[in-house]
Design a protein around this motif. Structure first.
Motif, PDB file in Angstrom:
ATOM      1  N   LEU A 295       0.842  -1.203   0.000  1.00  0.00           N
ATOM      2  CA  LEU A 295       0.000   0.000   0.000  1.00  0.00           C
ATOM      3  C   LEU A 295       0.874   1.248   0.000  1.00  0.00           C
ATOM      4  CD1 LEU A 295      -2.627  -0.844   2.793  1.00  0.00           C
ATOM      5  CD2 LEU A 295      -2.670  -1.503   0.385  1.00  0.00           C
ATOM      6  N   GLU A 296       0.412   2.274  -0.729  1.00  0.00           N
ATOM      7  CA  GLU A 296       1.034   3.588  -0.696  1.00  0.00           C
ATOM      8  C   GLU A 296      -0.041   4.607  -0.351  1.00  0.00           C
ATOM      9  OE1 GLU A 296       3.603   6.266  -3.848  1.00  0.00           O
ATOM     10  OE2 GLU A 296       1.519   5.770  -4.293  1.00  0.00           O
ATOM     11  N   THR A 297       0.243   5.491   0.585  1.00  0.00           N
ATOM     12  CA  THR A 297      -0.722   6.513   0.979  1.00  0.00           C
ATOM     13  C   THR A 297      -0.404   7.829   0.281  1.00  0.00           C
ATOM     14  OG1 THR A 297       0.537   7.406   2.841  1.00  0.00           O
ATOM     15  CG2 THR A 297      -0.801   5.424   3.253  1.00  0.00           C
ATOM     16  N   PRO A 298      -1.396   8.723   0.169  1.00  0.00           N
ATOM     17  CA  PRO A 298      -1.118  10.018  -0.462  1.00  0.00           C
ATOM     18  C   PRO A 298      -0.217  10.900   0.380  1.00  0.00           C
ATOM     19  CG  PRO A 298      -3.354   9.959   0.426  1.00  0.00           C
ATOM     20  CD  PRO A 298      -2.821   8.574   0.532  1.00  0.00           C
ATOM     21  N   TRP A 299      -0.057  10.593   1.660  1.00  0.00           N
ATOM     22  CA  TRP A 299       0.739  11.437   2.548  1.00  0.00           C
ATOM     23  C   TRP A 299       2.231  11.121   2.465  1.00  0.00           C
ATOM     24  CZ3 TRP A 299      -3.609   8.660   4.317  1.00  0.00           C
ATOM     25  CH2 TRP A 299      -4.787   9.425   4.316  1.00  0.00           C
ATOM     26  N   TRP A 300       2.570   9.912   2.009  1.00  0.00           N
ATOM     27  CA  TRP A 300       3.976   9.521   1.907  1.00  0.00           C
ATOM     28  C   TRP A 300       4.217   8.869   0.545  1.00  0.00           C
ATOM     29  CZ3 TRP A 300       6.513  11.959   5.380  1.00  0.00           C
ATOM     30  CH2 TRP A 300       5.966  12.164   6.646  1.00  0.00           C
ATOM     31  N   PRO A 301       4.311   9.669  -0.505  1.00  0.00           N
ATOM     32  CA  PRO A 301       4.520   9.110  -1.846  1.00  0.00           C
ATOM     33  C   PRO A 301       5.804   8.282  -1.927  1.00  0.00           C
ATOM     34  CG  PRO A 301       3.965  11.450  -1.956  1.00  0.00           C
ATOM     35  CD  PRO A 301       4.235  11.139  -0.519  1.00  0.00           C
ATOM     36  N   ARG A 302       5.733   7.229  -2.728  1.00  0.00           N
ATOM     37  CA  ARG A 302       6.859   6.326  -2.995  1.00  0.00           C
ATOM     38  C   ARG A 302       7.282   5.518  -1.769  1.00  0.00           C
ATOM     39  NH1 ARG A 302      11.369   9.919  -5.337  1.00  0.00           N
ATOM     40  NH2 ARG A 302      10.285  11.546  -4.183  1.00  0.00           N
ATOM     41  N   ILE A 303       6.449   5.521  -0.733  1.00  0.00           N
ATOM     42  CA  ILE A 303       6.735   4.699   0.446  1.00  0.00           C
ATOM     43  C   ILE A 303       5.627   3.639   0.526  1.00  0.00           C
ATOM     44  CG2 ILE A 303       7.006   4.682   2.918  1.00  0.00           C
ATOM     45  CD1 ILE A 303       8.625   7.012   2.556  1.00  0.00           C
ATOM     46  N   TRP A 304       6.007   2.406   0.345  1.00  0.00           N
ATOM     47  CA  TRP A 304       5.049   1.303   0.291  1.00  0.00           C
ATOM     48  C   TRP A 304       5.276   0.367   1.469  1.00  0.00           C
ATOM     49  CZ3 TRP A 304       1.672   0.638  -4.032  1.00  0.00           C
ATOM     50  CH2 TRP A 304       1.877   1.540  -5.076  1.00  0.00           C
TER      51      TRP A 304
ATOM     52  N   HIS B 193      -4.267   6.619  11.993  1.00  0.00           N
ATOM     53  CA  HIS B 193      -4.645   7.869  12.655  1.00  0.00           C
ATOM     54  C   HIS B 193      -5.055   8.999  11.714  1.00  0.00           C
ATOM     55  CE1 HIS B 193      -3.377   6.049  16.356  1.00  0.00           C
ATOM     56  NE2 HIS B 193      -2.123   5.925  15.950  1.00  0.00           N
ATOM     57  N   ARG B 194      -4.766   8.865  10.428  1.00  0.00           N
ATOM     58  CA  ARG B 194      -5.049   9.979   9.528  1.00  0.00           C
ATOM     59  C   ARG B 194      -6.066   9.636   8.443  1.00  0.00           C
ATOM     60  NH1 ARG B 194      -0.324  13.795   6.838  1.00  0.00           N
ATOM     61  NH2 ARG B 194      -1.708  15.322   5.849  1.00  0.00           N
ATOM     62  N   ALA B 195      -6.029   8.411   7.961  1.00  0.00           N
ATOM     63  CA  ALA B 195      -6.913   8.023   6.858  1.00  0.00           C
ATOM     64  C   ALA B 195      -8.374   8.062   7.282  1.00  0.00           C
ATOM     65  CB  ALA B 195      -6.549   6.631   6.366  1.00  0.00           C
ATOM     66  N   ARG B 196      -9.241   8.424   6.347  1.00  0.00           N
ATOM     67  CA  ARG B 196     -10.676   8.471   6.578  1.00  0.00           C
ATOM     68  C   ARG B 196     -11.404   8.006   5.318  1.00  0.00           C
ATOM     69  NH1 ARG B 196      -8.859   8.750  10.788  1.00  0.00           N
ATOM     70  NH2 ARG B 196      -9.202  10.251  12.493  1.00  0.00           N
ATOM     71  N   PRO B 197     -12.664   7.595   5.450  1.00  0.00           N
ATOM     72  CA  PRO B 197     -13.437   7.231   4.259  1.00  0.00           C
ATOM     73  C   PRO B 197     -13.418   8.361   3.238  1.00  0.00           C
ATOM     74  CG  PRO B 197     -14.589   6.512   6.224  1.00  0.00           C
ATOM     75  CD  PRO B 197     -13.422   7.337   6.700  1.00  0.00           C
ATOM     76  N   GLY B 198     -13.246   7.998   1.989  1.00  0.00           N
ATOM     77  CA  GLY B 198     -13.139   8.972   0.913  1.00  0.00           C
ATOM     78  C   GLY B 198     -11.708   9.208   0.464  1.00  0.00           C
ATOM     79  N   ASP B 199     -10.724   8.908   1.323  1.00  0.00           N
ATOM     80  CA  ASP B 199      -9.324   9.024   0.920  1.00  0.00           C
ATOM     81  C   ASP B 199      -8.989   7.927  -0.084  1.00  0.00           C
ATOM     82  OD1 ASP B 199      -8.843  11.183   2.588  1.00  0.00           O
ATOM     83  OD2 ASP B 199      -8.243   9.926   4.282  1.00  0.00           O
ATOM     84  N   THR B 200      -8.010   8.209  -0.926  1.00  0.00           N
ATOM     85  CA  THR B 200      -7.590   7.242  -1.948  1.00  0.00           C
ATOM     86  C   THR B 200      -6.158   6.799  -1.691  1.00  0.00           C
ATOM     87  OG1 THR B 200      -9.042   8.223  -3.616  1.00  0.00           O
ATOM     88  CG2 THR B 200      -7.231   6.871  -4.425  1.00  0.00           C
ATOM     89  N   ILE B 201      -5.935   5.504  -1.764  1.00  0.00           N
ATOM     90  CA  ILE B 201      -4.595   4.938  -1.634  1.00  0.00           C
ATOM     91  C   ILE B 201      -4.285   4.168  -2.908  1.00  0.00           C
ATOM     92  CG2 ILE B 201      -4.761   4.783   0.877  1.00  0.00           C
ATOM     93  CD1 ILE B 201      -5.274   1.786   0.553  1.00  0.00           C
ATOM     94  N   ARG B 202      -3.040   3.734  -3.032  1.00  0.00           N
ATOM     95  CA  ARG B 202      -2.659   2.894  -4.177  1.00  0.00           C
ATOM     96  C   ARG B 202      -2.283   1.499  -3.683  1.00  0.00           C
ATOM     97  NH1 ARG B 202       1.191   5.298  -8.723  1.00  0.00           N
ATOM     98  NH2 ARG B 202       2.670   5.578  -7.011  1.00  0.00           N
ATOM     99  N   LEU B 203      -2.614   0.490  -4.484  1.00  0.00           N
ATOM    100  CA  LEU B 203      -2.303  -0.900  -4.179  1.00  0.00           C
ATOM    101  C   LEU B 203      -1.350  -1.455  -5.219  1.00  0.00           C
ATOM    102  CD1 LEU B 203      -5.946  -2.232  -3.590  1.00  0.00           C
ATOM    103  CD2 LEU B 203      -4.391  -1.290  -1.870  1.00  0.00           C
ATOM    104  N   GLY B 204      -0.353  -2.191  -4.762  1.00  0.00           N
ATOM    105  CA  GLY B 204       0.485  -2.946  -5.670  1.00  0.00           C
ATOM    106  C   GLY B 204      -0.184  -4.266  -6.000  1.00  0.00           C
TER     107      GLY B 204
END
Length: 519
Positions: free
Chosen positions: A326-335, A368-379
């Motif tokens: 998983l990659e979050t929008p808050w930490w790009p390129r960190i999976w 602690h930060r993610a909420r419904p409606g946020d988008t993440i990326r999956l490998g």
């Protein structure tokens, strides 16, 4: 860029945030792969919590002998001399390392590796897209060491012993060479590099050291090759990494480095790279490099454990027991790697159990930060801790902490296939609060008479988990599955081997632990 599970913050448990040598000369990757493709979260209930140890009777299936694991043939190599790692880069506390003294004048002891040449084979036709239940992956099991190491393996291990005391210097020098000689590759890595540095080189060295363990290593490398697509890794990047690896090793293992050692490393890296390149090329024909997924549910089970459910933007085929990154929008390129917490669902939703760990950038963001409606990326999905539905052997499942997530998925998978084979789950936790999913497991036990669930709480148990496993055996007719922290996996594998369960019937996805537990 390169990712190696379990030498990092990846699935020590997959839910935590936590070969043969051939050819000679510098590696030139082939472009066309000859390898065929492999490959509503629960609501809480008022069910009574179990005692610290909850024994439940078992039914034993008829004995069945497992077929041996066949070692896949190593792919042909390119011409002449010279995983990496992985799972997404992990940020660290220090700044990005700069080149060591004199790094701008990098030594040329290892000549530059030519880039990939034109393809020598015709473009393959695109295979049909398999459905989730048609997917099959090679079973990854604990495998004993080869009875006799090959000459290349001996040379590689001699090099490893020489560089081990100066591993930090080797790592810094490797990256200095890579970024000085190939500055265009820097953008493939995260801004904070300290932890990523350890992961990449350690994964390369681990893969090379276990070059003789072909069945395990090839599965591992194929997963890495598929997973590296999400970083933008291309075939032409691999020679650069191999060139710098040889350069770093030749500098810091000079006491044992000679032509034979270099040739052994060239052959090993050629095989490693080609397996990864081939797997990525096959995967490119049938799947995207990553999926976008919207968070639709976020349930905080404890102050530091969240159950997160997402909806992918397109079909996401996987098998129960597998994991993804998983990659979050808050930490790009960190999976980071997380196991799927359910079997494939008809609505296409995916659920993960995430524990926030100290200094865990991704885990803390998801909890602690993610909420419904946020988008993440999956490998892509990976892992082979899956159920073999061609056998009626029982399942002995050990899940520690958030490692219960893939165990729950395995139970659901057995139920969906209509099997009545016995499934024995030992759910380990440090405190009662850490049994955050016990209500779900007990509800499954009420519905399925073939399922037994026992909770083992470290702070209360009169029996520790290994002793409890021994007491409720024998387990000679069971396949064992382990998911949890690396120490639990290491100790669990050793204990299961000691009580007579063959190595080929012990399954988990921690490659680092897998290859270091020997006879």
């Amino acid at each position: 860029m390169f990712e190696a599970r379990h030498t990092m913050d990846a699935p020590t448990t997959t839910s935590a945030d936590n070969g043969t040598s051939s050819g000679s000369g510098w590696f030139t990757p082939r472009r066309m792969p000859p390898i065929a493709p492999s490959d509503g979260d629960q609501e809480t209930s008022e069910v009574r919590r179990p005692a610290v140890l909850r024994p439940v009777g078992r039914r034993k299936p008829a004995n069945r002998e497992h077929p041996p694991v066949n070692a896949p043939a190593a792919p042909a190599t390119g011409r002449a001399p010279s995983d990496a790692s992985a799972a997404g880069s992990a940020p660290a506390s220090s700044a990005t390392p700069g080149p060591p003294t004199g790094a701008a004048e990098a030594p040329e002891s290892a000549g530059r590796i030519p880039g990939p040449g034109p393809s020598s084979s015709a473009a393959p036709t695109t295979p049909p897209e398999p459905s989730p239940h048609e997917l099959r992956v090679p079973e990854q099991r604990s495998a004993p060491a080869s009875p006799q190491a090959s000459p290349d393996a001996l040379l590689i291990r001699r090099t490893m012993a020489e560089v081990d005391p100066v591993a930090d210097k080797v790592t810094s020098y490797f990256y200095a060479l890579l970024f000085v000689r190939h500055p265009d590759l820097r953008s493939l890595f995260p801004p904070a590099m300290d932890t990523q540095r350890d992961r990449l080189l350690k994964a390369l060295l681990t893969a090379a050291e276990h070059i003789d363990n072909t069945p395990v290593l090839v599965d591992y490398l194929q997963n890495l090759g598929r997973g590296h697509r999400k970083y933008g890794t291309r075939a032409e990047h691999y020679p650069a990494v191999g060139e710098c690896l040889i350069g770093a090793l030749s500098k810091y293992a000079s006491a044992v480095w000679d032509g034979a050692a270099e040739a052994a490393w060239v052959r090993a890296y050629t095989m490693i790279s080609q397996v990864m390149i081939d797997a990525a090329a096959v995967d490119e024909m049938r799947a995207p490099a990553w999926w976008q997924a919207e968070i639709v549910s976020h349930e905080l089970r404890t102050p530091d454990v969240a159950v997160v459910t997402v909806r992918p933007d397109q079909p996401y085929p996987f098998l129960a027991g597998q994991y993804t990154s998983l990659e979050t929008p808050w930490w790009p390129r960190i999976w980071r790697h997380y196991s799927f917490a359910s079997a494939p669902r008809s609505d296409g939703m995916l659920t993960f159990h995430v524990k926030a760990v100290p200094a865990g950038w991704v885990s803390n963001a998801l909890v602690h930060r993610a909420r419904p409606g946020d988008t993440i990326r999956l490998g892509p999905p990976a892992g082979s801790m899956t159920v073999d539905h061609t056998t009626d052997s029982g399942l002995l499942c050990l899940g520690g902490g958030t490692g219960i997530a893939p165990i729950k998925a395995l139970v659901e998978d057995v139920a969906e296939h209509g099997d009545r084979r016995p499934v024995e789950v030992f759910y380990g936790a440090r405190t009662d609060q850490d049994l955050y999913d016990i209500d779900t497991m007990l509800r499954l036990q009420q519905v399925h008479p073939w399922l037994s669930v026992r909770a083992i709480i470290d702070q209360q148990a009169h029996l520790q988990l290994p002793d409890a496993i021994r007491e409720y055996g024998p387990w000679n007719e069971y396949d064992a599955y382990l998911s949890g922290p690396p120490g639990m996996i290491r100790n669990g594998v050793a204990m299961l081997r000691n009580i007579g369960i063959p190595a080929e019937r012990i399954r988990h996805d921690s490659v680092e632990e897998l290859v270091t537990v020997e006879d």
